[in-house]
Design a protein around this motif. Sequence first.
Motif, short mmCIF file in Angstrom:
data_model
loop_
_atom_site.label_atom_id
_atom_site.label_comp_id
_atom_site.label_asym_id
_atom_site.label_seq_id
_atom_site.Cartn_x
_atom_site.Cartn_y
_atom_site.Cartn_z
N VAL A 1 0.07 12.15 -2.96
CA VAL A 1 -0.24 12.40 -1.55
C VAL A 1 1.04 12.76 -0.80
O VAL A 1 2.15 12.51 -1.27
CB VAL A 1 -0.89 11.16 -0.89
CG1 VAL A 1 -2.23 10.87 -1.53
CG2 VAL A 1 0.01 9.96 -0.97
N ALA B 1 2.05 1.64 -3.50
CA ALA B 1 0.93 1.84 -4.42
C ALA B 1 0.31 3.21 -4.24
O ALA B 1 0.04 3.91 -5.23
CB ALA B 1 -0.12 0.75 -4.21
N VAL B 2 0.09 3.62 -3.01
CA VAL B 2 -0.49 4.94 -2.75
C VAL B 2 0.45 6.02 -3.25
O VAL B 2 0.00 7.00 -3.85
CB VAL B 2 -0.78 5.11 -1.24
CG1 VAL B 2 -1.06 6.56 -0.88
CG2 VAL B 2 -1.95 4.24 -0.83
N ASP B 3 1.72 5.83 -3.04
CA ASP B 3 2.69 6.83 -3.47
C ASP B 3 2.75 6.93 -4.99
O ASP B 3 2.93 8.01 -5.55
CB ASP B 3 4.07 6.48 -2.91
CG ASP B 3 5.03 7.64 -2.98
OD1 ASP B 3 4.57 8.80 -2.86
OD2 ASP B 3 6.23 7.39 -3.17
N LEU C 1 0.82 -1.21 0.00
CA LEU C 1 0.00 0.00 0.00
C LEU C 1 0.85 1.26 0.00
O LEU C 1 0.50 2.24 -0.66
CB LEU C 1 -0.94 0.01 1.20
CG LEU C 1 -2.13 -0.93 1.11
CD1 LEU C 1 -3.00 -0.80 2.36
CD2 LEU C 1 -2.96 -0.65 -0.13
N VAL D 1 -1.48 5.57 6.33
CA VAL D 1 -1.91 4.28 5.76
C VAL D 1 -1.11 3.14 6.38
O VAL D 1 -1.67 2.11 6.78
CB VAL D 1 -1.77 4.30 4.22
CG1 VAL D 1 -1.91 2.90 3.64
CG2 VAL D 1 -2.77 5.25 3.60
N ALA E 1 -1.44 7.99 -6.29
CA ALA E 1 -1.98 9.29 -5.88
C ALA E 1 -0.85 10.22 -5.49
O ALA E 1 0.20 9.79 -5.01
CB ALA E 1 -2.92 9.09 -4.70
N ILE F 1 0.24 11.16 4.66
CA ILE F 1 -0.85 10.25 4.27
C ILE F 1 -0.31 8.83 4.14
O ILE F 1 -0.94 7.87 4.58
CB ILE F 1 -1.51 10.72 2.95
CG1 ILE F 1 -2.13 12.10 3.13
CG2 ILE F 1 -2.54 9.71 2.48
CD1 ILE F 1 -3.25 12.16 4.14
N VAL F 2 0.84 8.69 3.52
CA VAL F 2 1.45 7.36 3.39
C VAL F 2 1.74 6.78 4.77
O VAL F 2 1.45 5.61 5.04
CB VAL F 2 2.74 7.43 2.54
CG1 VAL F 2 3.45 6.08 2.53
CG2 VAL F 2 2.41 7.87 1.12
#
Length: 118
Positions: free
Chosen positions: A88, A81-83, A78, A96, A86, A92-93
Amino acid sequence: MTVGVGALGVGSLPVLEAAPTAFGLDEETTIFFAGLASAALGTVVAWTAYRGYARNDSRPMLFLAIGVAFLTAVPFVLAYAVDLVADVTDAIVLLVVTACHLVGLVAIVRSFRRPDSA
């Protein structure tokens, strides 16, 4: 390079230089491979616990598998993937990853309960 910390009464301290990394890799690559190794080993442990659940129909082993997965593999996937997906902030990372760790710890605590207790 020095940084003044006069408010602390220390004067100026040298800024720590980046430590040399293993195999001549930069810090980001080293962190990635260390996280990948942790996630891979966590996946093996979680899969082994899941097999224990499937073989013995043991709910504590299921929760242990979920907990280990959320402490190791899920946050690694995650976080990257988030980095990538999106735009962000690091906060935020980190949120998560911390939420994944919380879910993993709750699952492991749940695995300590006896199967016959409510």
